[in-house]
Design a protein around this motif. Structure first.
Motif, PDB file in Angstrom:
ATOM      1  N   ASP A 109       0.843  -1.192   0.000  1.00 63.44           N
ATOM      2  CA  ASP A 109       0.000   0.000   0.000  1.00 63.44           C
ATOM      3  C   ASP A 109       0.881   1.246   0.000  1.00 63.44           C
ATOM      4  OD1 ASP A 109      -2.360  -1.481   0.115  1.00 63.44           O
ATOM      5  OD2 ASP A 109      -2.416  -1.450   2.314  1.00 63.44           O
ATOM      6  N   ALA A 110       0.321   2.343  -0.450  1.00 68.59           N
ATOM      7  CA  ALA A 110       1.042   3.617  -0.442  1.00 68.59           C
ATOM      8  C   ALA A 110       1.237   4.085   1.000  1.00 68.59           C
ATOM      9  CB  ALA A 110       0.269   4.657  -1.224  1.00 68.59           C
ATOM     10  N   TRP A 111       2.383   4.695   1.252  1.00 69.79           N
ATOM     11  CA  TRP A 111       2.654   5.317   2.547  1.00 69.79           C
ATOM     12  C   TRP A 111       2.192   6.764   2.477  1.00 69.79           C
ATOM     13  CZ3 TRP A 111       8.182   3.985   4.677  1.00 69.79           C
ATOM     14  CH2 TRP A 111       8.376   2.602   4.671  1.00 69.79           C
ATOM     15  N   SER A 112       1.947   7.370   3.632  1.00 68.22           N
ATOM     16  CA  SER A 112       1.679   8.806   3.672  1.00 68.22           C
ATOM     17  C   SER A 112       2.993   9.543   3.397  1.00 68.22           C
ATOM     18  CB  SER A 112       1.141   9.216   5.042  1.00 68.22           C
ATOM     19  OG  SER A 112       2.170   9.131   6.023  1.00 68.22           O
ATOM     20  N   VAL A 113       2.897  10.804   3.023  1.00 66.07           N
ATOM     21  CA  VAL A 113       4.112  11.602   2.811  1.00 66.07           C
ATOM     22  C   VAL A 113       4.912  11.671   4.105  1.00 66.07           C
ATOM     23  CG1 VAL A 113       4.994  13.906   2.256  1.00 66.07           C
ATOM     24  CG2 VAL A 113       3.145  12.924   0.898  1.00 66.07           C
ATOM     25  N   GLY A 114       4.230  11.797   5.233  1.00 66.91           N
ATOM     26  CA  GLY A 114       4.922  11.834   6.526  1.00 66.91           C
ATOM     27  C   GLY A 114       5.699  10.562   6.800  1.00 66.91           C
ATOM     28  N   GLN A 135       8.541  21.779   4.906  1.00 64.95           N
ATOM     29  CA  GLN A 135       8.521  22.397   6.228  1.00 64.95           C
ATOM     30  C   GLN A 135       8.515  21.347   7.340  1.00 64.95           C
ATOM     31  OE1 GLN A 135       5.376  25.324   6.253  1.00 64.95           O
ATOM     32  NE2 GLN A 135       6.372  26.541   4.695  1.00 64.95           N
ATOM     33  N   LEU A 136       9.452  20.388   7.250  1.00 69.57           N
ATOM     34  CA  LEU A 136       9.624  19.347   8.260  1.00 69.57           C
ATOM     35  C   LEU A 136      10.918  19.597   9.017  1.00 69.57           C
ATOM     36  CD1 LEU A 136       8.691  16.264   6.045  1.00 69.57           C
ATOM     37  CD2 LEU A 136       7.252  17.362   7.758  1.00 69.57           C
ATOM     38  N   PRO A 137      11.059  19.043  10.248  1.00 68.88           N
ATOM     39  CA  PRO A 137      12.323  19.171  10.988  1.00 68.88           C
ATOM     40  C   PRO A 137      13.466  18.521  10.215  1.00 68.88           C
ATOM     41  CG  PRO A 137      10.621  18.123  12.348  1.00 68.88           C
ATOM     42  CD  PRO A 137      10.066  18.274  10.958  1.00 68.88           C
TER      43      PRO A 137
END
Length: 108
Positions: A66-71, A98-100
């Motif tokens: 299955d596809a993963w979320s972008v996160g 805009q991620l750490p």
């Protein structure tokens, strides 16, 4: 790093494509393929494409996965920063989203 052979009558786009094809499976730590290049010896185009390719693969469904979320995909990329991926490319990608930033998995 294996260099693309001069291509007479072929434009810059084809030369760029050859460079990416020859380098986007190399790992930052030198354990990738085909030439086992490491760090800055890997062309920047290949380092950028490596991150984009893995994010694309993880975030799209496959018959076996299955596809993963972008996160989730970015957590995986972050976890492989400084090993598989250029940390500066990961940082730039994270800034775009805009991620750490940093090496290793993100802290929850």
């Amino acid at each position: 790093m294996q260099q693309a052979a001069p291509l007479h009558g072929v434009g810059k786009l084809a030369v760029c494509a050859a460079e990416i094809a020859l380098s986007h499976r190399e790992w930052w730590d030198g354990t990738g393929y085909p030439a086992r290049s490491r760090g800055d010896k890997i062309p920047l185009r290949g380092r950028i494409t490596a991150v984009a390719d893995v994010v694309d693969a993880l975030t799209h469904a496959r018959p076996y996965e299955d596809a993963w979320s972008v996160g989730q995909a970015m957590d995986e990329i972050q976890g492989l920063s400084c090993r598989q991926f250029d940390p500066a490319v990961v940082e730039a990608f994270n800034r775009t989203l805009q991620l750490p930033v940093g090496c290793g998995p993100t802290e929850s």
